[in-house]
Design a protein around this motif. Sequence first.
Motif, PDB file in Angstrom:
ATOM      1  N   MET A 102      66.840 -29.891  55.845  1.00 18.99           N
ATOM      2  CA  MET A 102      66.440 -28.168  56.040  1.00 18.99           C
ATOM      3  C   MET A 102      65.662 -27.579  55.499  1.00 18.99           C
ATOM      4  SD  MET A 102      68.937 -27.351  58.523  1.00 18.99           S
ATOM      5  CE  MET A 102      69.018 -28.451  58.718  1.00 18.99           C
ATOM      6  N   SER A 103      64.402 -28.916  55.706  1.00 20.20           N
ATOM      7  CA  SER A 103      63.049 -28.392  54.755  1.00 20.20           C
ATOM      8  C   SER A 103      62.244 -27.523  56.079  1.00 20.20           C
ATOM      9  CB  SER A 103      62.069 -29.395  54.242  1.00 20.20           C
ATOM     10  OG  SER A 103      62.020 -30.053  55.589  1.00 20.20           O
ATOM     11  N   TYR A 104      61.825 -26.448  54.817  1.00 16.39           N
ATOM     12  CA  TYR A 104      61.221 -25.812  55.884  1.00 16.39           C
ATOM     13  C   TYR A 104      59.625 -24.736  54.915  1.00 16.39           C
ATOM     14  CZ  TYR A 104      59.861 -20.921  59.031  1.00 16.39           C
ATOM     15  OH  TYR A 104      59.582 -20.358  59.738  1.00 16.39           O
ATOM     16  N   SER A 105      59.151 -24.461  56.103  1.00 15.18           N
ATOM     17  CA  SER A 105      57.565 -23.172  55.383  1.00 15.18           C
ATOM     18  C   SER A 105      56.867 -22.913  56.384  1.00 15.18           C
ATOM     19  CB  SER A 105      57.042 -24.697  55.319  1.00 15.18           C
ATOM     20  OG  SER A 105      55.598 -25.450  55.665  1.00 15.18           O
ATOM     21  N   PRO A 106      56.956 -21.472  55.928  1.00 16.18           N
ATOM     22  CA  PRO A 106      56.293 -20.523  56.906  1.00 16.18           C
ATOM     23  C   PRO A 106      55.072 -20.989  57.886  1.00 16.18           C
ATOM     24  CG  PRO A 106      56.094 -19.256  55.221  1.00 16.18           C
ATOM     25  CD  PRO A 106      56.242 -21.273  54.817  1.00 16.18           C
ATOM     26  N   GLU A 107      54.939 -22.553  57.824  1.00 13.83           N
ATOM     27  CA  GLU A 107      53.521 -22.604  58.833  1.00 13.83           C
ATOM     28  C   GLU A 107      54.440 -24.069  59.168  1.00 13.83           C
ATOM     29  OE1 GLU A 107      52.916 -23.529  54.971  1.00 13.83           O
ATOM     30  OE2 GLU A 107      51.713 -20.767  55.946  1.00 13.83           O
ATOM     31  N   SER A 108      55.564 -24.238  59.573  1.00 11.37           N
ATOM     32  CA  SER A 108      56.528 -25.374  60.116  1.00 11.37           C
ATOM     33  C   SER A 108      56.654 -24.862  61.397  1.00 11.37           C
ATOM     34  CB  SER A 108      57.762 -25.002  58.889  1.00 11.37           C
ATOM     35  OG  SER A 108      57.964 -25.621  58.463  1.00 11.37           O
ATOM     36  N   ASN A 109      56.580 -26.340  61.885  1.00 11.78           N
ATOM     37  CA  ASN A 109      56.509 -26.168  64.179  1.00 11.78           C
ATOM     38  C   ASN A 109      57.984 -25.366  64.172  1.00 11.78           C
ATOM     39  OD1 ASN A 109      57.212 -27.084  65.994  1.00 11.78           O
ATOM     40  ND2 ASN A 109      55.257 -28.172  66.625  1.00 11.78           N
ATOM     41  N   LEU A 110      58.016 -24.312  64.618  1.00  6.93           N
ATOM     42  CA  LEU A 110      59.362 -23.675  65.123  1.00  6.93           C
ATOM     43  C   LEU A 110      59.718 -24.738  66.140  1.00  6.93           C
ATOM     44  CD1 LEU A 110      58.506 -20.170  65.901  1.00  6.93           C
ATOM     45  CD2 LEU A 110      58.723 -20.971  63.977  1.00  6.93           C
ATOM     46  N   VAL A 111      59.236 -25.193  67.367  1.00  2.93           N
ATOM     47  CA  VAL A 111      60.525 -26.356  67.808  1.00  2.93           C
ATOM     48  C   VAL A 111      60.736 -27.592  67.398  1.00  2.93           C
ATOM     49  CG1 VAL A 111      60.059 -28.295  69.585  1.00  2.93           C
ATOM     50  CG2 VAL A 111      58.698 -25.695  70.032  1.00  2.93           C
ATOM     51  N   GLU A 112      60.173 -28.090  66.619  1.00  2.00           N
ATOM     52  CA  GLU A 112      60.335 -28.959  65.370  1.00  2.00           C
ATOM     53  C   GLU A 112      62.134 -28.427  64.818  1.00  2.00           C
ATOM     54  OE1 GLU A 112      60.459 -32.414  65.463  1.00  2.00           O
ATOM     55  OE2 GLU A 112      59.006 -31.928  67.295  1.00  2.00           O
ATOM     56  N   THR A 113      61.783 -27.225  63.945  1.00  2.54           N
ATOM     57  CA  THR A 113      62.723 -26.375  62.891  1.00  2.54           C
ATOM     58  C   THR A 113      63.934 -25.943  63.518  1.00  2.54           C
ATOM     59  OG1 THR A 113      60.832 -25.149  62.365  1.00  2.54           O
ATOM     60  CG2 THR A 113      63.496 -24.091  61.895  1.00  2.54           C
ATOM     61  N   ALA A 114      63.924 -25.615  65.621  1.00  4.90           N
ATOM     62  CA  ALA A 114      64.645 -25.109  66.408  1.00  4.90           C
ATOM     63  C   ALA A 114      65.415 -27.293  66.462  1.00  4.90           C
ATOM     64  CB  ALA A 114      64.546 -25.284  67.804  1.00  4.90           C
ATOM     65  N   LYS A 115      65.321 -27.995  66.658  1.00  6.52           N
ATOM     66  CA  LYS A 115      65.363 -29.275  67.449  1.00  6.52           C
ATOM     67  C   LYS A 115      66.641 -29.588  66.035  1.00  6.52           C
ATOM     68  CE  LYS A 115      61.971 -31.397  70.533  1.00  6.52           C
ATOM     69  NZ  LYS A 115      60.759 -32.153  70.432  1.00  6.52           N
ATOM     70  N   ARG A 116      66.282 -29.272  64.277  1.00 12.35           N
ATOM     71  CA  ARG A 116      66.751 -29.619  63.707  1.00 12.35           C
ATOM     72  C   ARG A 116      67.991 -28.890  63.473  1.00 12.35           C
ATOM     73  NH1 ARG A 116      61.553 -30.283  60.896  1.00 12.35           N
ATOM     74  NH2 ARG A 116      62.588 -28.368  59.485  1.00 12.35           N
ATOM     75  N   VAL A 117      68.234 -27.777  63.385  1.00 11.00           N
ATOM     76  CA  VAL A 117      69.167 -27.160  63.529  1.00 11.00           C
ATOM     77  C   VAL A 117      69.824 -27.118  64.586  1.00 11.00           C
ATOM     78  CG1 VAL A 117      69.739 -24.155  64.210  1.00 11.00           C
ATOM     79  CG2 VAL A 117      67.638 -24.857  62.288  1.00 11.00           C
ATOM     80  N   VAL A 118      69.762 -27.534  66.052  1.00 10.35           N
ATOM     81  CA  VAL A 118      70.137 -27.657  66.687  1.00 10.35           C
ATOM     82  C   VAL A 118      71.109 -29.125  66.353  1.00 10.35           C
ATOM     83  CG1 VAL A 118      70.876 -28.756  69.086  1.00 10.35           C
ATOM     84  CG2 VAL A 118      69.322 -26.154  68.276  1.00 10.35           C
ATOM     85  N   LYS A 119      70.678 -30.060  65.698  1.00  7.48           N
ATOM     86  CA  LYS A 119      71.513 -31.224  65.769  1.00  7.48           C
ATOM     87  C   LYS A 119      71.955 -31.130  64.362  1.00  7.48           C
ATOM     88  CE  LYS A 119      69.844 -36.104  64.651  1.00  7.48           C
ATOM     89  NZ  LYS A 119      71.207 -36.116  64.407  1.00  7.48           N
ATOM     90  N   PHE A 120      71.621 -29.745  63.278  1.00  2.58           N
ATOM     91  CA  PHE A 120      72.711 -30.158  61.704  1.00  2.58           C
ATOM     92  C   PHE A 120      74.315 -28.944  62.807  1.00  2.58           C
ATOM     93  CE2 PHE A 120      74.383 -26.037  59.569  1.00  2.58           C
ATOM     94  CZ  PHE A 120      74.395 -26.059  58.570  1.00  2.58           C
ATOM     95  N   LYS A 121      73.868 -28.450  63.359  1.00  7.00           N
ATOM     96  CA  LYS A 121      74.836 -27.284  64.699  1.00  7.00           C
ATOM     97  C   LYS A 121      75.680 -28.389  64.684  1.00  7.00           C
ATOM     98  CE  LYS A 121      75.325 -23.784  66.558  1.00  7.00           C
ATOM     99  NZ  LYS A 121      75.214 -22.823  67.539  1.00  7.00           N
ATOM    100  N   LYS A 122      75.470 -29.497  65.397  1.00  5.86           N
ATOM    101  CA  LYS A 122      75.803 -30.632  66.730  1.00  5.86           C
ATOM    102  C   LYS A 122      76.896 -31.464  65.210  1.00  5.86           C
ATOM    103  CE  LYS A 122      73.250 -30.920  70.586  1.00  5.86           C
ATOM    104  NZ  LYS A 122      72.321 -31.371  71.785  1.00  5.86           N
ATOM    105  N   ASP A 123      76.452 -32.275  64.074  1.00  8.31           N
ATOM    106  CA  ASP A 123      76.339 -33.098  63.096  1.00  8.31           C
ATOM    107  C   ASP A 123      77.419 -32.339  62.763  1.00  8.31           C
ATOM    108  OD1 ASP A 123      74.886 -34.540  64.136  1.00  8.31           O
ATOM    109  OD2 ASP A 123      73.049 -34.076  62.546  1.00  8.31           O
ATOM    110  N   ASN A 124      77.525 -30.441  62.289  1.00  5.19           N
ATOM    111  CA  ASN A 124      78.361 -30.045  61.554  1.00  5.19           C
ATOM    112  C   ASN A 124      79.807 -29.887  62.460  1.00  5.19           C
ATOM    113  OD1 ASN A 124      78.177 -29.658  58.951  1.00  5.19           O
ATOM    114  ND2 ASN A 124      78.370 -27.248  59.690  1.00  5.19           N
ATOM    115  N   GLU A 125      79.908 -30.149  63.759  1.00  4.37           N
ATOM    116  CA  GLU A 125      80.712 -29.692  64.395  1.00  4.37           C
ATOM    117  C   GLU A 125      81.559 -30.874  64.281  1.00  4.37           C
ATOM    118  OE1 GLU A 125      79.604 -28.277  67.867  1.00  4.37           O
ATOM    119  OE2 GLU A 125      79.206 -26.036  67.583  1.00  4.37           O
TER     120      GLU A 125
END
Length: 202
Positions: A102-125
Amino acid sequence: EMIMEKERITDYEELKQQLNALRERIDASTQISDSMIRKAIGRNMDSLRIRGILSVAVCVAALILVELILVSFGVSTLFLVVTAVFLGVNAWLAFVMRIRKMSYSPESNLVETAKRVVKFKKDNELSLMIGLPLALVWCIWAVYEMGVATGMEDIKEFAFLGCCAMVGALIGGFAGYFGMFRPAMREADEILSQIEDLNRTV
């Protein structure tokens, strides 16, 4: 005619300047909007990391506390080992899923961030669907182990102990679901919505 031509040129230049000024204001507004959305994404990502830290802390505390309680009851070594592995794996998964990824900075790639968040949701479920049946099996086993260790022979005593364990499991389950799982999923949805809004402005 020359005067009219000069006036037209002057009007054109003024209009051009006005359009350029307007474009600059729009660009500046877009940049401010982008910056604000990225900061909001960062705040939500930080919140998810904090929840992850809390999850790891709860798992480690539960590991220590539960093991001490079980040892005091005199349960079998096998059950102690299985319990330690179960809670240890939970702590490790919480660290990997909710802190490291879940690491993030304002310069982070949005596509990669979105992929990590989607994977986080799936793993959580997935962890919820797997964890609940395992927790139920563990509770039943715990009741049996503590009953045997304390010399219970009456079925009523086992039933009372089972009811107490069930009430405790329900309280813990509701606390975990409404206190950790649902808020984390809402924050993940909000992050994805913010990323979508930011992509629209690009």
